[in-house]
Motif scaffolding. Structure first.
Motif, PDB file in Angstrom:
ATOM      1  N   ALA A  81     -20.426  -5.923  30.672  1.00 22.32           N
ATOM      2  CA  ALA A  81     -20.670  -4.539  30.137  1.00 22.32           C
ATOM      3  C   ALA A  81     -22.159  -4.588  29.294  1.00 22.32           C
ATOM      4  CB  ALA A  81     -20.471  -5.972  28.310  1.00 22.32           C
ATOM      5  N   MET A  82     -23.117  -5.580  29.559  1.00 21.62           N
ATOM      6  CA  MET A  82     -25.288  -5.295  29.240  1.00 21.62           C
ATOM      7  C   MET A  82     -25.500  -4.214  30.724  1.00 21.62           C
ATOM      8  SD  MET A  82     -26.410  -8.613  28.091  1.00 21.62           S
ATOM      9  CE  MET A  82     -27.998  -7.987  28.490  1.00 21.62           C
ATOM     10  N   GLY A  83     -24.678  -4.188  32.009  1.00 18.99           N
ATOM     11  CA  GLY A  83     -24.293  -3.629  33.187  1.00 18.99           C
ATOM     12  C   GLY A  83     -24.042  -2.297  33.511  1.00 18.99           C
ATOM     13  N   SER A  84     -24.232  -1.048  34.265  1.00 17.61           N
ATOM     14  CA  SER A  84     -23.619  -0.209  34.387  1.00 17.61           C
ATOM     15  C   SER A  84     -23.556  -0.292  35.662  1.00 17.61           C
ATOM     16  CB  SER A  84     -24.375   0.683  34.552  1.00 17.61           C
ATOM     17  OG  SER A  84     -25.591   1.002  35.571  1.00 17.61           O
ATOM     18  N   ASN A  85     -23.258  -1.431  37.162  1.00 14.03           N
ATOM     19  CA  ASN A  85     -22.276  -1.810  38.670  1.00 14.03           C
ATOM     20  C   ASN A  85     -20.505  -1.945  38.301  1.00 14.03           C
ATOM     21  OD1 ASN A  85     -24.606  -1.649  39.529  1.00 14.03           O
ATOM     22  ND2 ASN A  85     -24.757  -4.539  39.601  1.00 14.03           N
ATOM     23  N   GLN A  86     -20.374  -0.179  38.923  1.00  9.43           N
ATOM     24  CA  GLN A  86     -18.760  -0.218  38.412  1.00  9.43           C
ATOM     25  C   GLN A  86     -18.254  -1.913  39.683  1.00  9.43           C
ATOM     26  OE1 GLN A  86     -16.582   2.498  39.507  1.00  9.43           O
ATOM     27  NE2 GLN A  86     -18.208   4.277  39.553  1.00  9.43           N
ATOM     28  N   ILE A  87     -17.515  -2.362  39.119  1.00  9.71           N
ATOM     29  CA  ILE A  87     -16.241  -3.784  39.601  1.00  9.71           C
ATOM     30  C   ILE A  87     -14.830  -3.434  40.083  1.00  9.71           C
ATOM     31  CG2 ILE A  87     -15.976  -5.904  39.380  1.00  9.71           C
ATOM     32  CD1 ILE A  87     -17.782  -6.358  36.676  1.00  9.71           C
ATOM     33  N   GLY A  88     -14.669  -2.747  39.046  1.00 10.53           N
ATOM     34  CA  GLY A  88     -13.034  -2.365  39.821  1.00 10.53           C
ATOM     35  C   GLY A  88     -12.306  -1.519  38.251  1.00 10.53           C
ATOM     36  N   LEU A  89     -10.815  -1.936  38.302  1.00 10.73           N
ATOM     37  CA  LEU A  89     -10.307  -1.468  36.986  1.00 10.73           C
ATOM     38  C   LEU A  89     -10.923  -1.657  35.833  1.00 10.73           C
ATOM     39  CD1 LEU A  89      -6.920  -0.503  35.882  1.00 10.73           C
ATOM     40  CD2 LEU A  89      -6.379  -2.510  36.546  1.00 10.73           C
ATOM     41  N   ILE A  90     -11.229  -3.624  35.997  1.00 11.16           N
ATOM     42  CA  ILE A  90     -11.630  -4.184  34.719  1.00 11.16           C
ATOM     43  C   ILE A  90     -12.464  -3.455  34.238  1.00 11.16           C
ATOM     44  CG2 ILE A  90     -12.970  -5.610  36.308  1.00 11.16           C
ATOM     45  CD1 ILE A  90     -12.877  -7.819  34.543  1.00 11.16           C
ATOM     46  N   ASP A  91     -13.356  -2.069  34.816  1.00  7.59           N
ATOM     47  CA  ASP A  91     -14.240  -1.412  33.626  1.00  7.59           C
ATOM     48  C   ASP A  91     -14.337  -0.593  32.837  1.00  7.59           C
ATOM     49  OD1 ASP A  91     -16.454  -1.251  36.135  1.00  7.59           O
ATOM     50  OD2 ASP A  91     -15.611  -0.087  38.047  1.00  7.59           O
TER      51      ASP A  91
END
Ligand code: CO
Length: 214
Positions: free
Chosen positions: A108-118
């Motif tokens: 949550a501190m970053g902006s990388n996409q992970i998937g649905l979990i975003d």
């Protein structure tokens, strides 16, 4: 089949033998029902097992776990667990337990996409938005991360207090306390954040509900 998988079933047999050796009626007693005094809302992280941390036995803790120990009002799973714990089991305590080094909070501190979990992580970002002045003022990244973990727990405790389930229990005079903890993976110790709610008195007026109509 992997050795690890086979071992699980072996471990289970061993565990049953140990438990019945100590108390032959262990499973008979448990099978008669449960009256756990505690509902635990914790992170799904494999390193934060509710029973072991608190030295409790089967039958003592009703457990709900998800990524970053979130209390989301649209989460039917969480609401169902909460309703059952409060209204049927009549637990006296609910602990929201976060942990330092939480991957969900870190994401949550970053902006990388992970998937649905975003979309789940996005709710943790709201906590950052509420507290961005305090968090942005912390220059050390680890300290900021630790504080974000703590503030997330504080917000989830408050979100629990905002639910109709908890407020109706309080309005009925039910003895129910909500607490916030943070567990350290590094040394196993719990930090009590001292956020304890036993009524809706301390909630902002806009969140206070009156007794439900029955
Ligand atoms: Co976590």
């Amino acid at each position: 089949m992997s050795q690890f998988y086979k071992q699980l079933l072996e471990n289970n047999k061993k565990w049953v033998a140990e438990k019945t050796n100590l108390d032959p009626d262990f499973f008979t007693k448990l099978s008669e029902g449960q009256t756990p005094p505690l509902l635990w809302i914790g992170c799904a992280d494999s390193r934060v097992p509710a029973n072991e941390i608190t030295g409790t036995q089967p039958g003592e803790v009703f457990v709900h776990r998800n990524i970053a120990n979130m209390v989301l009002h649209t989460d039917m799973n969480m609401l169902s667990v909460l309703d059952y714990a409060v209204n049927v089991l009549k637990v006296r305590h609910i602990i929201v337990c976060g942990h330092y080094g939480c991957g969900g909070v870190k994401a949550a501190m970053g902006s990388n996409q992970i998937g649905l979990i975003d979309n789940w992580i996005r709710c943790i970002k709201d906590v950052y938005r509420f507290h961005y002045k305090d968090l942005d003022a912390i220059k050390d990244e680890t300290q900021k991360f630790d504080r974000f973990v703590e503030l997330n727990v504080v917000e989830q405790v408050m979100d629990l207090a905002k639910t109709s389930i908890v407020q109706n229990a309080w309005n009925k005079g039910q003895d129910l306390w909500i607490h916030g903890w943070v567990y350290s993976i590094k040394n196993g110790l719990v930090k009590d954040l001292n956020v304890n709610y036993g009524s809706n008195d301390e909630l902002p007026d806009v969140y206070k509900l009156t007794m439900e109509i029955v």
